[in-house]
Motif scaffolding. Structure first.
Motif, PDB file in Angstrom:
ATOM      1  N   SER A  61       0.833  -1.206   0.000  1.00 40.72           N
ATOM      2  CA  SER A  61       0.000   0.000   0.000  1.00 40.72           C
ATOM      3  C   SER A  61       0.864   1.251   0.000  1.00 40.72           C
ATOM      4  N   LYS A 109       0.696   3.430  -3.204  1.00 39.43           N
ATOM      5  CA  LYS A 109      -0.017   4.691  -3.003  1.00 39.43           C
ATOM      6  C   LYS A 109       0.890   5.895  -3.216  1.00 39.43           C
ATOM      7  N   LYS A 161      -8.479   3.937  -5.290  1.00 41.09           N
ATOM      8  CA  LYS A 161      -9.685   3.470  -4.576  1.00 41.09           C
ATOM      9  C   LYS A 161      -9.665   1.953  -4.415  1.00 41.09           C
ATOM     10  N   ASN A 219      -7.328   1.063  -1.609  1.00 41.31           N
ATOM     11  CA  ASN A 219      -7.947   1.385  -0.310  1.00 41.31           C
ATOM     12  C   ASN A 219      -9.034   0.378   0.053  1.00 41.31           C
ATOM     13  N   ASP A 220      -9.810  -0.065  -0.954  1.00 43.71           N
ATOM     14  CA  ASP A 220     -10.863  -1.058  -0.680  1.00 43.71           C
ATOM     15  C   ASP A 220     -10.266  -2.396  -0.261  1.00 43.71           C
ATOM     16  N   ASP A 224      -9.086  -2.073   3.275  1.00 39.99           N
ATOM     17  CA  ASP A 224     -10.221  -2.073   4.219  1.00 39.99           C
ATOM     18  C   ASP A 224     -10.785  -3.484   4.387  1.00 39.99           C
TER      19      ASP A 224
END
Length: 650
Positions: free
Chosen positions: A431, A435, A476, A479-480, A483
């Protein structure tokens, strides 16, 4: 199951049979069982001049007495039931008379005389005909005759007269008189005729083997054996007049009538008892089979004697020779403790003491070393204390294979947890690594679109927009995934706060506007007036609603409609997102909340996606202890609904 018993007095020409209707007499009891069916026998004794009978325990306790004896001796029945034979006996040998009585009867000296003292001090000479009854508990039956002032000849006449016929003919027990030499039925009482279904003439015209289903040779052999051994108890099967075959128990004793040696038999139907016994044997067999299949054994400890009773499967589990079980039936506690590994013995002893003294549940695991093969086995045992018998009853189960499986699962769990930690570390690293450059790509794209470094032509603007949209989509997605990984790892925590549902819906509606405007889709929001505030995670609530709304816009054709409806029902907030899109087939409904699942429809290639949005929405709803579902019909659109508890306020 009721127990039945009979006792018979057989001496020369005198016969008395006493039947217990329900339960056997407890010879050690200080009180008399009221179970004896003595009314008919007492009536016969009173009517025909016999002065009485006594039923006496092996310790001399008077268990039963008839009215004739009460009148003779001057005591009431209640007084006599509290006395012993010694209290009445006026002879010199009264102290040890009861102890010698079985030997007297065994030596065929079952007719003798006694002197009893009445309540007012008078002495009565009594002639006694006695017998010892072995089943179910040993007791003595006395038939008493007042012979004070009567010579021996008169006594013999009276004994061989009406007494025998009365007590035989009118007794409620089924009785037969049989000649063992030729198997003839010499006489049958009224009860026997009623039971077998033949008349008196028919009964006395038969031979016993015509009733007994054994062959005539076997019946004859059994009768001769009974005479020789003076054996008095048999189990036979008898045939009735209607053809029914009944299981019977027969109490048969030799008796002399007119210098003729006969067999006097009392018959009792035990068919129902045999059926119950057969059923019990079947249940025991089923239990043994179940224990063998389930590898569970049963055991019990008699704490009074220290004996251990164990089932066949228990013997097998402990590695003991099953032949030993058939020979000795029981073990002692030391035998079991030798099998248990020494380090577990103190724990087992303490658990047993705690069960007995404090009723603490006995549920333990320990290891044994089987003597037959030396194998170390894991054992699980559960037991209960039976206070009434001062015994412990329990089960044992060999759980060695289960323990191995548990150890394997534990190892697999440890490996999985290690892999999960590695995954988390990988996700955290990726990430960061993904990112960081994506943020730069998106940032520089936005700068170019702002034309801070010069004016872009139409083609350049289109290309830079593609770069920016792709970067934002990829960000996105990352991030999903992060999560979803946190939720599945149990690391996602909700930040509860009280907020307005209406405000949250309005904010989501605003966020959906750019998506809906591109497709000319109208998004309408309706919040019921009863819906006020909710105690939940505000960000997650909005994300659930946004994911459902964006999904609805994505699969709704241009100029369609999307409706958001919020209402309150039974302490929960119900929020529905309805679209006029293409709908979902029944076979695809279950796939809607699975990540990375693609629908099997013609829309798949046109509307690509990972399904993470709906999967995350479902996870967030469940974190709130709510539920989510979908209703859809192909060509008519879909309605996604989720419910979340209102929660505690204040």
């Amino acid at each position: 199951m009721k127990k039945e018993g009979k006792c018979s007095v057989l001496n020369g020409g005198d016969v008395c049979s006493v039947r217990t209707n329900e339960d056997s007499v407890d010879c050690d009891s200080s009180s008399v069982s009221n179970e004896f069916d003595t009314d008919s026998c007492n009536e016969d004794v009173m009517e025909h001049g016999i002065d009485g009978y006594l039923c006496i325990s092996m310790h001399g306790q008077i268990l039963d007495v008839n009215e004739a004896y009460c009148q003779l001796i001057g005591y009431s029945r209640a007084e006599l039931l509290g006395m012993t034979l010694k209290d009445l006996d006026a002879s010199d040998h009264r102290d040890d008379f009861v102890d010698t009585l079985p030997d007297l009867i065994k030596q065929s000296k079952d007719r003798f005389e006694l002197t009893h003292r009445s309540k007012d001090g008078r002495l009565f000479n009594l002639e006694v005909s006695a017998t010892c009854v072995e089943s179910p508990n040993k007791l003595f039956i006395f038939i008493l005759k007042d012979i004070t002032g009567i010579n021996r000849a008169d006594k013999l006449i009276q004994v061989n007269g009406d007494t025998y016929r009365s007590l035989f003919k009118h007794n409620k027990a089924v009785m037969l008189l049989i000649d063992p030499e030729n198997s003839d039925i010499i006489d049958a009482n009224i009860a026997a005729c009623a039971y077998y279904g033949w008349s008196q003439d028919e009964m006395t015209g038969k031979k016993i083997y015509e009733i007994n289903i054994l062959s005539s040779e076997k019946v004859q052999a059994e009768m001769q054996k009974a005479v020789r051994e003076k054996r008095n108890y048999f189990i036979f099967r008898h045939r009735l007049a209607n053809g029914d075959i009944r299981d019977v128990e027969v109490y048969s004793s030799p008796v002399t009538v007119d210098s003729k040696n006969l067999l006097y038999s009392v018959i009792h139907d035990i068919t129902e008892r045999k059926l119950a016994e057969d059923e019990l044997k079947t249940r025991e067999m089923q239990l043994r089979t179940a224990q063998k299949i389930g590898h569970v054994g049963s055991w019990s400890i008699d704490l009074n004697s220290g004996e251990v009773f164990a089932s066949e499967e228990a013997f097998r589990i402990y590695g003991l020779d099953v032949k030993t079980l058939m020979d000795v039936k029981t073990l002692i506690i030391d035998d079991i403790q030798k099998v248990t590994l020494p380090e577990y013995r103190p724990m087992m002893n303490e658990a047993l003491k705690s069960l007995i003294r404090e009723r603490i549940p006995y549920d333990i695991q320990f290891k044994i070393k089987r003597p037959n093969d030396g194998a170390i086995r894991d054992i699980h045992s559960i037991a209960e204390y039976y206070a009434a018998r001062n015994s412990v009853v329990g089960t044992i189960e060999d759980i060695s294979e289960r323990k191995k499986a548990e150890d394997t699962l534990l190892h697999a769990k440890m490996v999985a947890e290690a892999a999960n930690r590695s995954k988390d570390e990988f996700m955290a690293t990726m990430s960061h690594e993904l990112k960081t450059p994506l943020t730069s790509v998106i940032g520089f794209s936005d700068i170019l679109l702002d034309e801070g470094f010069g004016v872009l032509d139409e083609r350049q603007v289109r290309y830079v927009n593609h770069i920016s949209d792709a970067g934002k989509h990829l960000l996105k997605l990352i991030n999903d995934v992060l999560d979803l990984s946190k939720v599945e790892a149990g690391k996602m925590e909700l930040q509860y706060e009280i907020f307005s549902v209406s405000d949250a819906v309005d904010e989501v509606q605003t966020l959906l506007s750019p998506l809906s405007m591109n497709k000319h889709i109208k998004v309408d929001a309706k919040v019921d007036s009863q819906v006020d505030t909710i105690n939940a995670d505000r960000i997650k609530f909005k994300q659930i609603l946004y994911n459902l709304g964006s999904n609805a816009i994505k699969f709704t054709h241009e100029n369609g409609y999307v409706t958001i409806d919020a209402r309150c029902s039974d302490g929960v907030i119900l929020v529905s997102v309805k679209d006029t899109g293409f709908g979902i087939s029944d076979e695809d409904l279950d796939k809607r909340f699975h990540p990375f699942k693609q629908l099997n429809s013609y829309l798949t290639n046109e509307y690509v996606g990972t399904g993470l949005g709906l999967a995350l929405a479902k996870k967030f709803v469940e974190l709130h202890e709510g539920r989510i579902w979908v209703e859809s019909k192909v060509g008519e659109g879909s309605t996604f609904t989720f419910s979340i508890p209102v929660g505690k306020m204040g």
